[in-house]
Design an enzyme around this catalytic site. Sequence first.
Site, PDB file in Angstrom:
ATOM      1  N   SER A  26     -30.370 -51.743 -24.412  1.00 50.19           N
ATOM      2  CA  SER A  26     -30.239 -51.368 -23.001  1.00 50.19           C
ATOM      3  C   SER A  26     -30.542 -52.614 -22.184  1.00 50.19           C
ATOM      4  CB  SER A  26     -31.170 -50.209 -22.639  1.00 50.19           C
ATOM      5  OG  SER A  26     -32.504 -50.467 -23.043  1.00 50.19           O
ATOM      6  N   GLU A  28     -31.585 -54.286 -18.185  1.00 50.36           N
ATOM      7  CA  GLU A  28     -32.142 -54.047 -16.856  1.00 50.36           C
ATOM      8  C   GLU A  28     -31.600 -55.065 -15.871  1.00 50.36           C
ATOM      9  OE1 GLU A  28     -36.330 -52.957 -16.394  1.00 50.36           O
ATOM     10  OE2 GLU A  28     -36.514 -54.667 -15.018  1.00 50.36           O
ATOM     11  N   ASP A 120     -46.222 -51.443  -8.420  1.00 46.50           N
ATOM     12  CA  ASP A 120     -47.262 -52.430  -8.136  1.00 46.50           C
ATOM     13  C   ASP A 120     -47.862 -52.196  -6.758  1.00 46.50           C
ATOM     14  OD1 ASP A 120     -46.841 -53.768 -10.561  1.00 46.50           O
ATOM     15  OD2 ASP A 120     -45.183 -54.934  -9.697  1.00 46.50           O
ATOM     16  N   HIS A 279     -34.691 -53.493 -25.291  1.00 46.78           N
ATOM     17  CA  HIS A 279     -34.383 -53.419 -23.864  1.00 46.78           C
ATOM     18  C   HIS A 279     -34.516 -54.831 -23.293  1.00 46.78           C
ATOM     19  CE1 HIS A 279     -34.096 -51.482 -19.899  1.00 46.78           C
ATOM     20  NE2 HIS A 279     -35.036 -52.324 -19.493  1.00 46.78           N
ATOM     21  N   ARG A 285     -28.402 -61.999 -15.385  1.00 47.78           N
ATOM     22  CA  ARG A 285     -27.596 -62.989 -16.104  1.00 47.78           C
ATOM     23  C   ARG A 285     -27.313 -62.447 -17.496  1.00 47.78           C
ATOM     24  NH1 ARG A 285     -26.279 -67.172 -12.470  1.00 47.78           N
ATOM     25  NH2 ARG A 285     -25.302 -67.977 -14.381  1.00 47.78           N
TER      26      ARG A 285
END
Length: 316
Positions: A26, A28, A120, A279, A285
């Site tokens: 996967s 991100e 956060d 992942h 990129r």
Amino acid sequence: MSPVAYPLSPFGKAMFEDAAGDIEVSFEFFPPKTDKMEATLWDSIETLAPLRPRFVSVTYGAGGSTRERTHATVERLVRETDLTPAAHLTCVGATREEIDEVARAYWEAGVRHVVALRGDPAEPGGRFEPVPGGYASAAELVAGLKAVAPFEISVAAYPETHPESITKRADLDNLKRKFDAGADRAITQFFFSPDAFLRFRDVAAAMGIEAEIVPGILPVSNVAQTRKFASACGAGIPLWMDRLFEGLDDLPAARQLVAATVAAELCAQLYAGGVRHFHFFTLNRAELSYAICHLLGLRPRILGSENHDSRRAAQG
């Protein structure tokens, strides 16, 4: 005299000799802020899509404009690709009602997978404080999302312990609460020691956590930038990484090769430890993540090729 054959690894095999392509991945991404960044993002998605990832996730910020960019990116993934998007959601800066409204909008847009995170603190170095009427933890967020719709939910895990956790056990207890609330899998924060992940996985299993824990892989080409990321999540960066990247500031191609080598070796060691799901934090990129997947034996699959292969097998 015949040449002496030296082994390429302590086990007498090349590093990727046993990589059979039997992995699932996967990726991100983060929502773009400019037209140029958007073009880079979609070029990367187009490059990685033929690897047939299980899902692609899109990060989420607490601010209104960032939230809108995330939603727009996820909607475009649903509308224009065959990929399965996973939208990030956090507890930061919004009430339960506001977060539930965002979740319902995702469901109505066709999104069935959410990455649920506490988020956060608003101020770097500060402590997280929920807004009045907000979700106080990722476990609460998971339960709330499951009440909105039957989402598939991924959560975060920390092989080297979340910086706010008092002990490793407390950190694992918190992870278990997320699963007890309905999470389907955990994706770890990035790390650079395979032992850190493998020990974490085994300790979690010994505690009765049977759900999938997927290693998060960050191919590093900028150590200074990575140190900023690491300071917020408790990840350790070994000193040898600094040495590897010394003198490469003005040599981007060499830096990319070193980055690919470091991340690929990490993945090879995890693969040897039985890991088959990865992942990748792509930073929008494609090159490094694609190269590592290739080394692990994963190849593009052309739409319809499965049917062709099955027909050829049936013909003997």
